[in-house]
Scaffold this motif. Structure first.
Motif, PDB file in Angstrom:
ATOM      1  N   ARG A   1     -10.228  -2.449   6.421  1.00 60.60           N
ATOM      2  CA  ARG A   1     -10.460  -3.903   6.462  1.00 60.60           C
ATOM      3  C   ARG A   1      -9.644  -4.593   5.375  1.00 60.60           C
ATOM      4  NH1 ARG A   1     -15.882  -3.854   4.856  1.00 60.60           N
ATOM      5  NH2 ARG A   1     -15.622  -6.076   4.479  1.00 60.60           N
ATOM      6  N   ALA A   2      -9.556  -3.945   4.211  1.00 59.99           N
ATOM      7  CA  ALA A   2      -8.806  -4.545   3.101  1.00 59.99           C
ATOM      8  C   ALA A   2      -7.324  -4.622   3.441  1.00 59.99           C
ATOM      9  CB  ALA A   2      -9.029  -3.734   1.829  1.00 59.99           C
ATOM     10  N   ARG A   3      -6.788  -3.558   4.039  1.00 61.12           N
ATOM     11  CA  ARG A   3      -5.357  -3.576   4.383  1.00 61.12           C
ATOM     12  C   ARG A   3      -5.069  -4.648   5.434  1.00 61.12           C
ATOM     13  NH1 ARG A   3      -5.628   2.639   5.123  1.00 61.12           N
ATOM     14  NH2 ARG A   3      -6.093   3.208   2.981  1.00 61.12           N
TER      15      ARG A   3
ATOM     16  N   ASP B   1     -10.554   0.292  -4.938  1.00 62.39           N
ATOM     17  CA  ASP B   1      -9.724  -0.818  -5.402  1.00 62.39           C
ATOM     18  C   ASP B   1     -10.380  -2.165  -5.055  1.00 62.39           C
ATOM     19  OD1 ASP B   1      -7.689   0.966  -6.255  1.00 62.39           O
ATOM     20  OD2 ASP B   1      -6.933   1.077  -4.195  1.00 62.39           O
ATOM     21  N   VAL B   2     -11.027  -2.200  -3.886  1.00 59.01           N
ATOM     22  CA  VAL B   2     -11.703  -3.437  -3.465  1.00 59.01           C
ATOM     23  C   VAL B   2     -12.843  -3.755  -4.442  1.00 59.01           C
ATOM     24  CG1 VAL B   2     -13.050  -4.526  -1.625  1.00 59.01           C
ATOM     25  CG2 VAL B   2     -11.089  -3.065  -1.049  1.00 59.01           C
ATOM     26  N   VAL B   3     -13.613  -2.730  -4.782  1.00 59.08           N
ATOM     27  CA  VAL B   3     -14.741  -2.923  -5.706  1.00 59.08           C
ATOM     28  C   VAL B   3     -14.231  -3.415  -7.067  1.00 59.08           C
ATOM     29  CG1 VAL B   3     -16.704  -1.808  -6.845  1.00 59.08           C
ATOM     30  CG2 VAL B   3     -16.024  -1.087  -4.545  1.00 59.08           C
TER      31      VAL B   3
ATOM     32  N   LEU C   1      -0.808  -3.503  -4.621  1.00 62.18           N
ATOM     33  CA  LEU C   1      -1.022  -2.050  -4.616  1.00 62.18           C
ATOM     34  C   LEU C   1      -0.229  -1.407  -3.477  1.00 62.18           C
ATOM     35  CD1 LEU C   1      -4.903  -2.150  -5.101  1.00 62.18           C
ATOM     36  CD2 LEU C   1      -3.174  -1.641  -6.850  1.00 62.18           C
ATOM     37  N   PRO C   2       0.281  -0.188  -3.706  1.00 55.43           N
ATOM     38  CA  PRO C   2       1.023   0.498  -2.637  1.00 55.43           C
ATOM     39  C   PRO C   2       0.132   0.789  -1.432  1.00 55.43           C
ATOM     40  CG  PRO C   2       0.742   1.940  -4.572  1.00 55.43           C
ATOM     41  CD  PRO C   2       0.250   0.582  -4.963  1.00 55.43           C
ATOM     42  N   THR C   3      -1.101   1.190  -1.698  1.00 56.07           N
ATOM     43  CA  THR C   3      -2.078   1.344  -0.612  1.00 56.07           C
ATOM     44  C   THR C   3      -3.448   1.004  -1.186  1.00 56.07           C
ATOM     45  OG1 THR C   3      -2.980   2.797   1.091  1.00 56.07           O
ATOM     46  CG2 THR C   3      -2.442   3.829  -1.010  1.00 56.07           C
TER      47      THR C   3
END
Ligand SMILES: [Zn+2]
Length: 345
Positions: free
Chosen positions: A196-198, A220-222, A213-215
């Motif tokens: 969902r973030a991507r 990372d979302v948190v 960010l690369p991925t």
């Protein structure tokens, strides 16, 4: 050796790792070892390697094991002891893992869905030791679950009961691996949070730290949400919303003493627990809301090994109660496999 504490061997078959240990009746794990599954090798190579890990664990622990508990993701048939086709293990179709383990180790074996085993582990030895009714969710690559109702593990007709990852939180929503749309797992698993973030970064990521960010991974979302990133905060809030929605339904259905949350996503700690606890308390029906508390799991990464051990001890108790404890075959017997039904749960 035979005078030591009662002990069972636990084999946890994951998609990325195999975890093996000897579990004693106090819930402690001995001679724990973890290896990559290397699932491309297939069951013909992996099962003997897994059993070799088991033999080494028994030798290293110095304990005599009375049973083998096996935990694996579904679908599986716990009543016949067959892995029918676990989603995380392509090619493992109709594998009679309980028969194979009984012949390799010469003691009774039992199979459980890994989340079901985790529920029993948390109930007997972890965060829910004092509960009578509890529901357990493991929020990781996918979302699994299990329930203990009035002190008894709920298994379902074939041992897959408690698939809480597939309760619907958004009618017609995101597609799920199970074939439906809008399941909890499609939003709140670690895999789905990252996906969902991507998607959100691709659509409207300008200005978000996530776009640098690369991925993007779930953690990372948190972290970005905690740092005030608006896009990440939206994503995390939707995660909390769907999770709270599902947990509120479970609290209303089961009225549990405890809802126990484990799995990698719960390493986010209070960022997950505090808002979910508040929302469930506000939204659940008053009697259930007052009776139920949401807590984090207590057994950490060992949960499935400990849980499979708990399932194996239960199996021994069951066999003792039915007088069938002598039904196990001799070790590595090259002759007939155990009679069908000899290891039914
Ligand atoms: Zn689903």
């Amino acid at each position: 050796m035979a005078n030591g504490p009662r002990a069972v061997l636990s084999l946890d078959i994951g998609g990325t790792k195999l975890a093996v240990g000897v579990v004693t009746e106090d819930g402690r794990t001995h001679a724990l070892s973890v290896e990559p599954t290397r699932r491309e090798e297939g069951p013909g190579v992996i099962v003997p390697r897994l059993f070799g890990m088991g033999q080494r664990a028994i030798a290293e622990s110095g304990l005599a094991v009375e049973a083998v508990g096996i935990s694996c993701g579904g679908p599986l048939d716990a009543t016949t002891g067959v892995l029918t086709g676990p989603l995380h293990l392509p090619g493992w179709v109709d594998l009679p893992i309980v028969d194979l383990a009984e012949r390799a180790f010469g003691v009774p074996a039992v199979l459980a869905n890994d989340a079901t085993a985790g529920a029993l582990g948390e109930f007997r030895y972890g965060a829910a030791r004092d509960a009578a009714t509890m529901v357990y969710l493991t929020i990781s690559t996918g979302i699994g679950g299990g329930a203990v109702i009035d002190g008894r593990l709920h298994r379902g007709a074939a041992g897959n009961g408690g698939e809480f990852g597939h309760v619907m939180v958004r009618t017609g929503g995101r597609p799920c691996l199970c074939g439906r749309r809008g399941c909890l797992e499609g939003y709140a698993s670690g895999t789905s949070i990252a996906l969902r973030a991507r998607e959100a970064v691709a659509e409207r990521g300008e200005g978000s730290s996530l776009a640098q960010l690369p991925t993007v991974r779930a953690e990372d979302v948190v972290a970005a949400a905690a740092a005030g990133d608006a896009l990440a905060a939206d994503l995390w809030d939707e995660t909390l919303d769907v999770l709270s929605t599902a947990l509120t339904d479970l609290v209303n259905v089961f009225e549990p003493d405890l809802v126990v949350l484990g799995g990698g996503v719960t390493r986010s700690g209070d960022a997950l627990l505090v808002p979910v606890r508040e929302r469930v308390a506000a939204d659940a029906l008053p009697p259930a809301a007052a009776a139920s508390t949401v807590v984090l799991a207590g057994l950490g990464d060992a949960v499935c090994v400990v849980g499979a051990g708990a399932v194996a001890f239960d199996r021994l108790d069951q066999l003792a109660a039915t007088g069938a404890a002598t039904a196990a075959p001799a070790p590595t017997a090259p002759t007939a496999p155990p009679a069908k039904g000899a290891h039914r749960v």
